[in-house]
Write an enzyme that holds these catalytic residues in place. Structure first.
Site, mmCIF file in Angstrom:
data_model
loop_
_atom_site.group_PDB
_atom_site.id
_atom_site.type_symbol
_atom_site.label_atom_id
_atom_site.label_comp_id
_atom_site.label_asym_id
_atom_site.label_seq_id
_atom_site.Cartn_x
_atom_site.Cartn_y
_atom_site.Cartn_z
ATOM 1 N N ASP A 182 0.830 -1.208 0.000
ATOM 2 C CA ASP A 182 0.000 0.000 0.000
ATOM 3 C C ASP A 182 0.863 1.256 0.000
ATOM 4 O O ASP A 182 2.074 1.208 0.254
ATOM 5 C CB ASP A 182 -0.900 0.019 1.230
ATOM 6 N N TYR A 242 5.448 -9.819 7.068
ATOM 7 C CA TYR A 242 5.456 -8.376 7.291
ATOM 8 C C TYR A 242 5.840 -8.090 8.737
ATOM 9 O O TYR A 242 5.530 -8.861 9.647
ATOM 10 C CB TYR A 242 4.078 -7.777 7.031
#
Length: 284
Positions: A71, A125
């Site tokens: 993102d 992540y």
């Protein structure tokens, strides 16, 4: 990033499928994937390949694919792209045409049918959550994250309608004023990590109703105030993407990238002290 260490494309160049590891500071970009009229990491990579005459026109090289879409504002250590590349296209040559906040630091020979998206076996992540110990109960935060581990339908923690069932591995460690959350899965629907972080912070900072987590994981959709918003993007880093191929780091690029990111760290730490000085000195 300095003088190119490779050469431009020759019409006689033979190509083979190669995979490249990419690290970037994502704060200046509107995500990885190309979008009209805004800078993205994918645009930067393809612009570099066009400058090297590897990528034709406005298209992409044969076989082009990436490990995933980060993102806007999200950074990466191990984003991965793969395509049919000439043998001379080393990480150093690739990086020579990139902006200062994007680094191609390793490459790997790959099978002809290798696909950077579909052949990834797992992705991980890391999120750095500012959570001072006097504001957050570590035990509640850790317990909430543990409840989210394993296989669940996370449809209430993503705007996606498909691919919401995931088997999640989780880990949480305190590092000073921060909690470091690490999540691993075969893949992630959009915003899942950031909404998991928001939920963990919500439980760590307060005492939600007893069935809050049960409602989030239930088949019933949440709406309005019950929904879980995504945490800010900037503290999130794509830290690992696993494949069966073996990557070889480029020592020159790695050395220069470490220096650049260290300089950014020092700059950020210095600016943080400036903000702290002003904030703590303003009159009550």
């Amino acid at each position: 990033m300095g003088e190119s260490t490779g050469r431009r494309r020759d019409d006689g160049d033979e190509t083979d499928r190669r995979a490249y590891r990419v690290a970037y500071d994502g704060r200046a970009y509107h995500g990885f994937q190309r979008q009209p009229d805004v800078p993205t990491v994918e645009d930067a990579l393809l612009d570099a390949l066009r400058a090297l005459d590897v990528c034709p026109g406005d298209g992409t090289p044969p076989g082009w694919a990436a490990a995933g879409r980060t993102d806007a504002g999200v950074s990466a250590l191990a984003q991965t792209v793969a395509f049919d590349a000439p043998a001379w296209l080393s990480p150093a040559a690739f990086t020579s045409e990139l902006p200062a906040d994007v680094w191609v630091w390793a490459d790997a020979a790959a099978p002809a049918d290798f696909h950077a998206t579909h052949d990834a076996t797992s992705r991980a992540y890391t999120y750095h959550l500012h959570a001072p110990a006097d504001e957050v109960d570590d035990a509640r935060a850790r317990g909430t994250l543990a409840e989210l581990a394993g296989e669940h339908d996370f449809h209430n923690l993503t705007p996606d309608d498909e691919g919401t069932v995931r088997d999640l591995e989780t880990d949480l460690e305190r590092e000073g004023e921060f909690l470091r959350l690490r999540l691993r899965a075969s893949g992630f629907p959009r915003q899942l990590v950031r909404r998991v972080v928001s939920l963990v912070a919500e439980f760590g900072r307060g005492t939600p109703s007893g069935d809050r987590l049960e409602r989030v994981l239930s088949p019933e959709p949440l709406s309005g105030p019950e929904g879980v918003p995504p945490a800010p993007a900037e503290p999130l880093v794509l830290t690992e993407v696993s494949y069966s191929v073996s990557f070889e780091g480029n020592n020159r690029v790695l050395s220069e990238a470490r220096e650049w990111f260290e300089a950014r760290r020092v700059e950020g730490a210095t600016l943080a002290r400036v903000s702290a000085t002003i904030g703590s000195s303003l009159p009550e």
